[in-house]
Design an enzyme around this catalytic site. Structure first.
Site, mmCIF file in Angstrom:
data_model
loop_
_atom_site.group_PDB
_atom_site.id
_atom_site.type_symbol
_atom_site.label_atom_id
_atom_site.label_comp_id
_atom_site.label_asym_id
_atom_site.label_seq_id
_atom_site.Cartn_x
_atom_site.Cartn_y
_atom_site.Cartn_z
ATOM 1 N N ILE A 138 0.816 -1.010 -0.006
ATOM 2 C CA ILE A 138 0.011 -0.082 -0.048
ATOM 3 C C ILE A 138 0.817 1.202 -0.078
ATOM 4 C CG2 ILE A 138 -1.542 1.356 1.508
ATOM 5 C CD1 ILE A 138 -3.108 -1.132 2.296
ATOM 6 N N ASP A 290 -3.094 -5.390 14.678
ATOM 7 C CA ASP A 290 -2.091 -6.386 14.149
ATOM 8 C C ASP A 290 -0.821 -5.980 15.197
ATOM 9 O OD1 ASP A 290 -0.889 -7.627 12.307
ATOM 10 O OD2 ASP A 290 -0.412 -5.938 10.981
#
Length: 561
Positions: A138, A290
């Site tokens: 990304i 995460d």
């Protein structure tokens, strides 16, 4: 619309080519994925399997196909890499190998900053490195130095990534619908709902303004905590495509030899990291989704810094309270209450046999009892419990799946530092804290007032509802045909139930009034509590005893009303 369809068609052709390349042509035929392509597209492109690729086993080929398909598919595979309750162990092993690392693309960083922020880089930065020190699907990350000498990093979004993800999601949703219609297995694992949650998550991660907001909220939550290092951000140098924040010079939390060289105790670092994560979940209801070792850095001071806030789990107060109930009943091994709270938490469930579900959960608890606590693997525990939920088609909200992933990662970090770490034992102080908080006058007052408001709102609508029902009966719009056996006994039970409800309301009123008197702090007092409050609590206890006796022996508390 036409442009989106053209991008979708192009990506679909790529999908079909890669699936055939890795030997999944049978999947295309069975699921009819080729139907997503126009005849002209399939005729114009020839698809051939790669013989060399077919020498790998099926799970290796799935992982390789996902990597070649790009960021959306890699992240989707990563999302399933902890779902051992759904996928074979060998496939989980391969999915855990998925790396969100790609070759950096050429980028004129200074030109990009000037065009996107509308400022001359030399006015703000002393130095900007031209090559990224980290490159993901990304974004790319560059080191830089501000004019004041502060070291920062610039996270810059890859060009066209949003469009690629958007077209991928369109295809994935089409494929998911086909798979669900062709296979009961995919329907039972709630593939469509899982994909919707994933879509929401990945588009949040694509927004750097969303990540900036996450960092700021996270910092506010931990403002007074000395065990955590809070990263400074630069909103004036950030937008949806660029994120500027402080560069943190730390050590990966699982790098045990380096931690020892720094004079830090690994066991203390493990306990600190676990405590910080549980605080996020149980106190704040806003947690890092995460927390893998690369996203937790340890500074020379012993403080822990969380980085990468693209995806966060978030819970409303109601969700947090239900999670507290879930953990409490799980630790207490109370299967019946656990099932009740699971129903409240679930988005959807279809329990064919609740007695069997209760037995399965009891068997699960017995399995835990027979295991040594220090040998207990949280990943395995959660996987087995998720398997029980899946058998009953219980779909839980997204934040719980993010939480399960987070707990598995945090426990893995803890075990890397302290092999005999037991996360279940670490939860017990939080359970005690929750129990004590729920016995406080403030909590009881809050819940009591909420209960009375609910009852009052319900009672307000009763007269209107009765008038409406009578009106419909008179006009013939509503007819009730029912045979009632043992009517006197039924009437008796209805009256008894009504009496107990009223009695319970009076009991709540007395209890809340007593709690308010405690807060009023008026003399005379006994043991620091006003005498009137003691009297109120005593009356409440007597009323509670009478109510319990009425339930046990079937007697009505008081006269009929």
């Amino acid at each position: 619309m036409m442009e989106n369809q053209a991008k979708k068609l192009k990506r679909t052709i790529t999908l079909v080519r890669i699936l055939i390349k890795y030997g999944f042509e049978e999947l295309l035929i069975r699921s009819n994925i080729r139907s997503l392509l126009s005849p002209s597209a399939t005729e114009a492109d020839s698809f051939e399997s790669d013989g060399e690729k077919l020498s790998f086993n099926v799970y290796e080929r799935i992982r390789m196909a996902l990597e070649e398909l790009g960021p959306t598919y890699v992240k989707f595979g990563q999302a399933f890499s902890t779902r051992e309750d759904l996928l074979p162990k060998d496939m989980i092993v391969e999915l855990q190998k998925l790396q969100d690392k790609v070759e950096p693309e050429a980028l004129d960083v200074r030109g990009f900053i000037e065009a996107d922020l509308g400022v001359e880089p030399d006015q703000l930065f002393k130095h900007i490195e031209s090559e990224p020190f980290a490159s993901a699907s990304i974004s790319q990350v560059y080191k830089a130095t501000l004019k004041n000498g502060s070291a920062v990093i610039l996270k810059i979004k890859r060009g066209g990534i949003r469009e690629v993800v958007a077209s991928d999601m369109l295809i994935m949703k089409d494929v998911a619908k086909l798979l669900v219609s062709y296979s009961e297995v995919f329907r039972k694992v709630n593939l469509v709902e899982v994909l919707e949650a994933f879509e929401k998550s990945i588009f949040h991660e694509l927004s750097f303004l969303n990540e900036l907001s996450n960092i700021e909220q996270f910092s506010r939550n931990f403002n007074d905590n000395k065990d955590i290092y809070l990263i400074k951000t630069y909103p004036e140098l950030s937008n949806d495509n660029i994120l500027c924040m402080e560069y943190v010079d730390g050590v990966k939390i699982t790098d045990k030899p380096v931690l020892i060289e720094m004079g830090l105790e690994p066991a203390e670092i493990a306990a600190r990291g676990l405590d910080l994560y549980l605080t996020q979940v149980l106190d704040h209801g806003f947690f890092h989704a995460d927390p893998h070792p690369g996203n937790l850095l340890v500074l020379a001071s012993g403080q822990i810094a969380f980085i990468d806030f693209g995806t966060m789990g978030s819970m409303m107060p109601k969700d947090k309270e239900q999670l507290e109930d879930f953990i409490s009943y799980f630790i207490a091994q109370d299967a019946r209450r656990l099932i009740a709270v699971i129903k409240k938490m679930a988005i959807r469930f279809s329990i064919p046999d609740e007695t069997k579900l209760e037995k399965d959960i009891h068997d699960f608890f017995n399995l835990l009892e027979g295991s040594s606590l220090h040998q207990m693997d949280v990943k395995e525990v959660l996987s087995k419990f998720s398997g029980i939920l899946n058998e009953n088609e219980i779909l839980m909200p997204e934040h719980l799946y993010l939480l399960v992933r987070g707990i598995v990662l945090i426990e893995g970090i803890g075990r890397a530092l302290v092999p005999d770490l037991n996360i279940i034992e670490s939860l017990k102080p939080y359970i005690l804290k929750i129990a004590l908080a729920r016995l406080s006058p403030e909590y009881l007052q809050k819940k009591g007032i909420k209960f009375l408001r609910t009852m009052a709102d319900a009672l307000k609508t009763v007269p209107d509802d009765l008038v409406s029902i009578v009106s419909k009966l008179n006009s013939g719009e509503l007819k009730v045909v029912q045979e009632v056996r043992e009517l006197p006994a039924l009437q008796e039970r209805i009256v008894q139930g009504f009496n107990r409800t009223v009695f319970a309301i009076v009991l709540c009123g007395v209890w809340i009034s007593s709690a308010l008197l405690v807060l009023a702090d008026k003399p005379p007092k006994w043991s620091g509590i006003p005498a009137l409050a003691w009297i109120g609590f005593a009356i409440s206890a007597v009323l509670m005893l009478i109510l319990l006796i009425s339930y046990i022996f079937g007697k009505k508390p008081g006269k009929k009303i």
